[in-house]
Design an enzyme around this catalytic site. Structure first.
Site, short mmCIF file in Angstrom:
data_model
loop_
_atom_site.label_atom_id
_atom_site.label_comp_id
_atom_site.label_asym_id
_atom_site.label_seq_id
_atom_site.Cartn_x
_atom_site.Cartn_y
_atom_site.Cartn_z
N HIS A 23 -9.53 58.30 2.61
CA HIS A 23 -8.18 58.38 3.10
C HIS A 23 -8.04 59.31 4.56
CE1 HIS A 23 -3.54 58.30 2.45
NE2 HIS A 23 -3.76 59.06 3.55
N HIS A 25 -7.06 58.50 8.68
CA HIS A 25 -6.21 57.30 9.74
C HIS A 25 -7.12 57.16 10.98
CE1 HIS A 25 -2.71 56.53 7.15
NE2 HIS A 25 -3.03 57.87 6.63
N ARG A 78 -3.64 51.26 24.50
CA ARG A 78 -3.10 49.97 25.04
C ARG A 78 -4.17 49.02 25.25
NH1 ARG A 78 1.26 53.16 29.01
NH2 ARG A 78 2.09 54.72 27.39
N ASP A 145 -3.64 48.70 6.93
CA ASP A 145 -2.19 49.27 6.16
C ASP A 145 -0.89 48.65 6.87
OD1 ASP A 145 -1.01 52.58 6.83
OD2 ASP A 145 -1.62 51.08 8.15
N GLY A 179 3.30 54.93 6.38
CA GLY A 179 4.83 55.14 6.95
C GLY A 179 5.55 55.97 5.90
N HIS A 206 -0.35 54.30 0.03
CA HIS A 206 0.51 55.60 0.01
C HIS A 206 1.39 55.57 -1.21
CE1 HIS A 206 -1.56 56.06 3.96
NE2 HIS A 206 -1.20 57.10 3.89
N GLU A 209 4.04 60.64 -1.94
CA GLU A 209 3.66 61.48 -0.79
C GLU A 209 5.19 62.35 -0.56
OE1 GLU A 209 2.57 60.04 2.84
OE2 GLU A 209 2.03 61.92 3.70
N ASP A 287 -6.94 63.03 5.85
CA ASP A 287 -5.56 62.02 6.49
C ASP A 287 -5.61 62.04 8.08
OD1 ASP A 287 -2.25 62.38 5.47
OD2 ASP A 287 -3.27 60.71 5.75
N1 V47 Z 1 0.31 61.15 5.79
C1 V47 Z 1 0.55 59.65 6.14
N2 V47 Z 1 1.64 59.21 5.42
C2 V47 Z 1 2.12 58.03 5.83
N3 V47 Z 1 1.86 57.28 6.78
C3 V47 Z 1 0.50 58.00 7.74
C4 V47 Z 1 0.28 59.11 7.22
N4 V47 Z 1 -0.78 59.50 8.14
C5 V47 Z 1 -0.76 58.53 9.17
N5 V47 Z 1 0.03 57.59 8.64
C6 V47 Z 1 0.14 56.48 9.47
O1 V47 Z 1 1.44 56.38 10.16
C7 V47 Z 1 1.83 55.06 10.44
C8 V47 Z 1 3.44 54.85 10.56
C9 V47 Z 1 3.95 53.79 11.19
C10 V47 Z 1 5.35 53.79 11.06
O2 V47 Z 1 5.82 54.36 10.05
C11 V47 Z 1 6.11 52.85 11.80
C12 V47 Z 1 7.38 52.78 11.55
C13 V47 Z 1 8.08 51.92 12.43
C14 V47 Z 1 7.36 50.98 13.53
C15 V47 Z 1 6.06 51.15 13.66
C16 V47 Z 1 5.54 50.44 14.63
O3 V47 Z 1 4.18 50.43 14.71
O4 V47 Z 1 6.15 49.60 15.19
C17 V47 Z 1 5.39 51.98 12.85
C18 V47 Z 1 1.10 54.10 9.77
O5 V47 Z 1 0.28 53.57 10.61
C19 V47 Z 1 0.35 54.92 8.70
O6 V47 Z 1 -1.01 54.38 8.63
ZN ZN Z 2 -2.24 59.01 5.17
#
Ligand code: V47
Ligand code: ZN
Length: 349
Positions: A23, A25, A78, A145, A179, A206, A209, A287
């Site tokens: 786990h 990212h 990008r 994911d 997310g 996930h 959490e 993480d």
């Molecule tokens: N501990 C964590 N717990 C949960 N997630 C985790 C954790 N660590 C990392 N992540 C990552 O955070 C991202 C979240 C991305 C997200 O919420 C979002 C919301 C709205 C629009 C967009 C976009 O891209 O347009 C993205 C995910 O990619 C996920 O893999």
């Molecule tokens: Zn995570």
């Protein structure tokens, strides 16, 4: 695992211990050096270019703030070259910690919606994966994911990229959901997980959490989870703990992450001891290590302290991760044997 003799020097033992990480990212593993290099390429970004300032920037008031900062780093990636550089450097950092095998969680929707061509994205991660295996000996596999808060559009896109034979990368083994959990119920994603599972991918969402055990139950029943990301709130439901233990469903525990995102108040209050006492298969993970000021070795040291482990207990955390991984049986046997040999050599008089 019971309280055992204190290890001679846990940090030294852990540093050399062969490990698997399940786990962790992709973007969340971008080192301060990589993030500052990418930020320097994009002056319009609010992400600091100075590694010291970055440490302050990676301090979160709550989970929503963590996601906001996380997405500001996503915005730095990008081009396919940015993707390749990031992936290769993450593999280098994993190799430095004796991680022989890692399942890296990637959110392709977040990159393709920001304009990176999907074919070029897949080629970039696959090139880096093959280079890392050849040069570092670290075997990488992918988990794609869904960023749940981005809704069903992102679920559809992620499922398409994960199941279209013309696009899905060779290293893809699993399908996840990340997310915020609050306001993002798991059941709506069932059709997309069904498609991914039908395509031979393993389900690893996930859950639990930042919401209660009902989210973990939903991940198990609706999304047919084979492992649970975090599962922290499972400790609030003895029936759920018993179910996880009886069915050998591993938890991907990320102790420092839970503190940094304020999901858990202090390490001493972390439910990892309840998990161990209930006989749940605990794996240790980082993480988003640079964002949480940690790395996998430190997470092993935290777990060793909280669980009162000696070297054999710490090695068991590593073999748990191998057992819970989607590595093939031969690979599992090889890595388990390497862990056992290292531990016995360390303990030899
Ligand atoms: N501990 C964590 N717990 C949960 N997630 C985790 C954790 N660590 C990392 N992540 C990552 O955070 C991202 C979240 C991305 C997200 O919420 C979002 C919301 C709205 C629009 C967009 C976009 O891209 O347009 C993205 C995910 O990619 C996920 O893999
Ligand atoms: Zn995570």
């Amino acid at each position: 695992m019971t309280d055992q003799r204190a290890p001679r020097d846990p940090h030294a033992f852990i540093a050399g211990l062969p490990k698997a990480e399940l786990h962790v990212h992709h973007v969340g593993s971008a080192s301060p050096r990589i993030v500052s290099e990418l930020a320097a390429r994009h002056p319009d970004s609010k992400v600091p270019t100075d590694p010291e300032a970055l440490a302050d920037y990676f301090t979160f008031t709550d989970f929503a703030h963590f996601i906001e900062v996380y997405l500001s780093v996503v915005d730095l990636i990008r081009t396919p070259e940015d993707v390749r550089l990031l992936t290769y450097e993450v593999a280098r950092d994993l190799a430095r910690q004796q991680v022989r095998y890692a399942e890296l969680t990637i959110t392709p929707f977040s990159s393709t919606r920001r304009g990176i061509d999907e074919r070029a994205f897949m080629d970039a991660i696959e090139d880096a994966r093959k280079a890392a295996e050849a040069e570092f000996g670290t075997v990488l596999r992918w988990c794609f994911d869904i960023p749940g808060e981005a809704g069903l559009e992102s679920a559809e896109e992620t499922a398409r990229l994960a199941t279209d034979d013309r696009l899905r990368p060779e290293g893809l083994v699993s399908f996840g959901l990340g997310g915020p959990e609050i306001g993002v119920p798991r059941p709506q994603f069932k059709p997309f997980f069904d498609r991914a599972i039908a395509a031979g991918l393993h389900s690893v969402p996930h859950a639990g959490e930042t919401t209660g055990p009902e989210t973990v139950w939903a991940a198990l029943t609706e999304l047919r989870a084979e492992r649970i990301g975090h599962g922290t709130s499972s400790a609030q439901d003895p029936k759920l703990l018993a179910h996880l233990a009886e069915h050998r469903i591993p938890l991907e525990v990320c102790p420092t992450s839970n503190i940094a995102t304020r999901a858990v108040r202090t390490l001493d209050e972390h439910p990892i001891r309840e998990f161990a006492r209930a006989g749940v298969l605990v794996t240790i993970n980082s993480d988003d290590p640079p964002m949480f000021g940690t790395d996998l070795n430190n997470e092993y040291a935290v777990a060793a302290r909280l669980l009162g482990l000696d070297e054999r207990g710490i090695a068991e955390l590593a073999t748990n991760a191998v057992r819970a991984s989607f590595l093939d049986e031969a690979g599992k046997a090889r890595l388990t044997q390497e862990i056992d040999a290292y531990t016995e050599a360390w303990l030899a008089p």
